[in-house]
Design a protein around this motif. Sequence first.
Motif, mmCIF file in Angstrom:
data_model
loop_
_atom_site.group_PDB
_atom_site.id
_atom_site.type_symbol
_atom_site.label_atom_id
_atom_site.label_comp_id
_atom_site.label_asym_id
_atom_site.label_seq_id
_atom_site.Cartn_x
_atom_site.Cartn_y
_atom_site.Cartn_z
ATOM 1 N N THR A 3 0.833 -1.216 0.000
ATOM 2 C CA THR A 3 0.000 0.000 0.000
ATOM 3 C C THR A 3 0.861 1.256 0.000
ATOM 4 N N TYR A 4 1.799 1.330 0.925
ATOM 5 C CA TYR A 4 2.606 2.545 1.026
ATOM 6 C C TYR A 4 3.637 2.639 -0.106
ATOM 7 N N THR A 5 4.083 1.492 -0.598
ATOM 8 C CA THR A 5 4.960 1.509 -1.774
ATOM 9 C C THR A 5 4.203 2.057 -2.977
ATOM 10 N N GLN A 6 2.935 1.654 -3.116
ATOM 11 C CA GLN A 6 2.128 2.088 -4.258
ATOM 12 C C GLN A 6 1.837 3.590 -4.223
ATOM 13 N N VAL A 7 1.768 4.168 -3.043
ATOM 14 C CA VAL A 7 1.600 5.628 -2.952
ATOM 15 C C VAL A 7 2.807 6.318 -3.589
ATOM 16 N N ALA A 8 4.017 5.837 -3.225
ATOM 17 C CA ALA A 8 5.236 6.404 -3.819
ATOM 18 C C ALA A 8 5.263 6.157 -5.324
ATOM 19 N N GLN A 9 4.840 4.964 -5.735
ATOM 20 C CA GLN A 9 4.847 4.632 -7.160
ATOM 21 C C GLN A 9 3.851 5.492 -7.940
ATOM 22 N N TYR A 10 2.715 5.802 -7.320
ATOM 23 C CA TYR A 10 1.743 6.664 -8.013
ATOM 24 C C TYR A 10 2.353 8.042 -8.281
ATOM 25 N N ILE A 11 3.005 8.607 -7.260
ATOM 26 C CA ILE A 11 3.607 9.942 -7.423
ATOM 27 C C ILE A 11 4.649 9.921 -8.543
ATOM 28 N N VAL A 12 5.471 8.860 -8.572
ATOM 29 C CA VAL A 12 6.495 8.748 -9.612
ATOM 30 C C VAL A 12 5.856 8.608 -10.991
ATOM 31 N N LEU A 13 4.874 7.698 -11.117
ATOM 32 C CA LEU A 13 4.328 7.426 -12.447
ATOM 33 C C LEU A 13 3.490 8.588 -12.986
ATOM 34 N N PHE A 22 -7.514 10.419 -9.007
ATOM 35 C CA PHE A 22 -6.106 10.164 -9.318
ATOM 36 C C PHE A 22 -5.947 9.437 -10.660
ATOM 37 N N ILE A 23 -6.872 8.528 -10.955
ATOM 38 C CA ILE A 23 -6.835 7.796 -12.226
ATOM 39 C C ILE A 23 -7.106 8.741 -13.396
ATOM 40 N N ALA A 24 -8.061 9.650 -13.197
ATOM 41 C CA ALA A 24 -8.483 10.549 -14.285
ATOM 42 C C ALA A 24 -7.332 11.426 -14.786
ATOM 43 N N ILE A 25 -6.400 11.752 -13.901
ATOM 44 C CA ILE A 25 -5.275 12.608 -14.325
ATOM 45 C C ILE A 25 -4.520 11.942 -15.480
ATOM 46 N N LEU A 26 -4.247 10.640 -15.346
ATOM 47 C CA LEU A 26 -3.525 9.939 -16.405
ATOM 48 C C LEU A 26 -4.433 9.640 -17.594
ATOM 49 N N TYR A 27 -5.655 9.182 -17.319
ATOM 50 C CA TYR A 27 -6.530 8.724 -18.397
ATOM 51 C C TYR A 27 -6.982 9.857 -19.317
ATOM 52 N N THR A 28 -7.098 11.070 -18.780
ATOM 53 C CA THR A 28 -7.473 12.193 -19.651
ATOM 54 C C THR A 28 -6.265 12.734 -20.421
ATOM 55 N N THR A 29 -5.066 12.402 -19.941
ATOM 56 C CA THR A 29 -3.844 12.835 -20.631
ATOM 57 C C THR A 29 -3.478 11.882 -21.761
ATOM 58 N N ALA A 30 -3.856 10.621 -21.644
ATOM 59 C CA ALA A 30 -3.430 9.587 -22.597
ATOM 60 C C ALA A 30 -3.761 9.907 -24.064
ATOM 61 N N PRO A 31 -4.975 10.374 -24.393
ATOM 62 C CA PRO A 31 -5.253 10.669 -25.812
ATOM 63 C C PRO A 31 -4.330 11.736 -26.391
ATOM 64 N N ALA A 32 -3.967 12.744 -25.571
ATOM 65 C CA ALA A 32 -3.056 13.790 -26.034
ATOM 66 C C ALA A 32 -1.661 13.213 -26.264
ATOM 67 N N VAL A 33 -1.198 12.376 -25.333
ATOM 68 C CA VAL A 33 0.120 11.741 -25.472
ATOM 69 C C VAL A 33 0.156 10.906 -26.756
ATOM 70 N N ALA A 34 -0.915 10.152 -27.005
ATOM 71 C CA ALA A 34 -0.975 9.273 -28.177
ATOM 72 C C ALA A 34 -0.895 10.059 -29.478
ATOM 73 N N ALA A 35 -1.718 11.098 -29.588
ATOM 74 C CA ALA A 35 -1.779 11.877 -30.834
ATOM 75 C C ALA A 35 -0.477 12.636 -31.074
ATOM 76 N N MET A 36 0.042 13.255 -30.017
ATOM 77 C CA MET A 36 1.273 14.048 -30.171
ATOM 78 C C MET A 36 2.473 13.164 -30.494
ATOM 79 N N ALA A 37 2.535 11.990 -29.872
ATOM 80 C CA ALA A 37 3.638 11.070 -30.152
ATOM 81 C C ALA A 37 3.575 10.588 -31.600
ATOM 82 N N LYS A 38 2.374 10.311 -32.089
ATOM 83 C CA LYS A 38 2.225 9.838 -33.472
ATOM 84 C C LYS A 38 2.665 10.918 -34.467
ATOM 85 N N LEU A 39 2.247 12.149 -34.198
ATOM 86 C CA LEU A 39 2.625 13.249 -35.092
ATOM 87 C C LEU A 39 4.140 13.475 -35.062
#
Length: 601
Positions: free
Chosen positions: A175-185, A288-305
Amino acid sequence: MDLQTTIYIGVGLSFALYIGIAIWARAGSTSEFYAAGGSVHPVTNGMATAADWMSAASFISMAGLISNMGYGGGLFLMGWTGGYVLLAMLLAPYLRKFGKFTVPQFIGDRFYSKSASMVAVICLLTASITYIIGQMTGVGVAFSRFLGVSSETGIYVGMGIVFLYAVFGGMKGITYTQVAQYIVLILAYTVPAIFISLQLTGMPIPQLGLGSNMVGTDVSLLSKLDMVVTDLGFGQYTTTTAGSTLNMFVYTLSLMIGTAGLPHVIMRFFTVPTVKDARSSAGWALVFIAILYTTAPAVAAMAKLNLHGTVNTAVVKGGDLYAEESSIKADDRPDWMKRWEKTGLLKFEDKNGDGRIQYYNDKPKSEEAAAKAEAAGWKGNELTVNADIIVLANPEIALLPNWVIALVAAGGLAAALSTAAGLLMAISSAVSHDLIKNIFVPDISEKNELLAGKIAMAVAIVISGWLGLNPPGFAAGTVALAFGIAASSLFPAIMMGIFSKKMNKEGAIAGMLSGLAVTLFYVFAHKGIFFVKGTEYVDMIGGANSFFGITPEAFGAIGALVNFIVAFAVDKVTKEPPEHIQHMVEAVRIPRGSKAVDGAH
């Protein structure tokens, strides 16, 4: 400081942090080992749940698949996020109120049968091990690039790291390791996205950058991307679907209900003191999940371009994409391409011998694109890019600073390792608590139960690592199979256990077995028996995707339908559950119970 040294320092510090936390928070009792003593704060638990939830599939592979699939890749966002909402609202509070900290324990008690519990353990182990294969695939991808070792060596190193902090720390340490991992990821995902959004659109918020105009133009980023990919023979990025509309619907549904049946996420709701806290932590996790999931489409499109812009200068400068000078010279390809070529996940082959790289769809649906390629003397696509490298290579493609690349390396490994640890916890509790203690050796001591759990973890790490060396597909595709298995077997049993007081043990057992069998039969036909290559029997079922064009990754929803039908059919011809079981189900659904529930159970 050079790039490789920066990466070693970044990844090394993150690993030291995880192992240090695991030692500091190591479990001293079965309650702490399985449920962290039921004393975790809702916000802390929400962050740990988010890390548990956002696996290598979410961090490493999801944006890669969206990048490849375009609009159709949105089904991962809809399915996984929608499924979490379903879990948080329909299942988690009732399961927490029931007071059992494993799914097989709930099913065994609700359906008053040790056989039902054993079947649930089989379903859980099948889904969880399949899921970990996807995580190990992600670990191998990240290690192979960033530590300069082979994918196989990367998996072995990852197995060792997970073993250290999962086996010693239990759920409390995890549990506490995953808190640190969330901040990193989350930093590793959003920081490069902000940089790249600023580069391309001048907008620091990637979610808004996705719909903004390119810097210095009146053309939006998505419109530019559509023009580039369609001209090069690919499908239109903003409209392409994942197969048929039916397959896309069933795929989304499978991911959604598979989410709600995943044991390692459900277990997180037993680590908080009360039912009210379980609901609260579910809400925080969604934020906390939404921060990554709403960013993913932008990451995908920009990386492809950016990828197209790297190998074809006309994407950035304008002009004819098929002109000879537009294709980058192979000798001038950037260092990041050479680094990824060493992993085998990016490959270049000069098919027409012109010393340049042509990256396009050599099987286009557009006759115009085919004619342009032929006129230019192109003899086939010369660049093969594995979808799993898109996020990890993104900061390198955009020429971001070394420390950002090191941060992404640490984030990718954090995502894979955090989920692997949660899954191993689910496997450990299923074997030691649900099989050994509750069925085979009821009088086992707490010390021996903990030992059995740790041995089960070690065995699961070895099996999943070995299978991860030859995965059945991309990380996200493999994880989708695990969701399908959970959707077809565990989800219906949990739903019927909570919302149908008349459902009996015979119906539940028959439903779980039939749903699991149908799904595995279809999946193994495409992917091989237990994912062993060479054992596929797709011709036996009439060819690939022969069931109404539905892919094996999407088949879990069909398996769930079979589960429900068989369960209710068997229930009708067998006797009702005992009266006390029906009263218990009614009591669990009464909207009260915010009082603390004993964490030891």
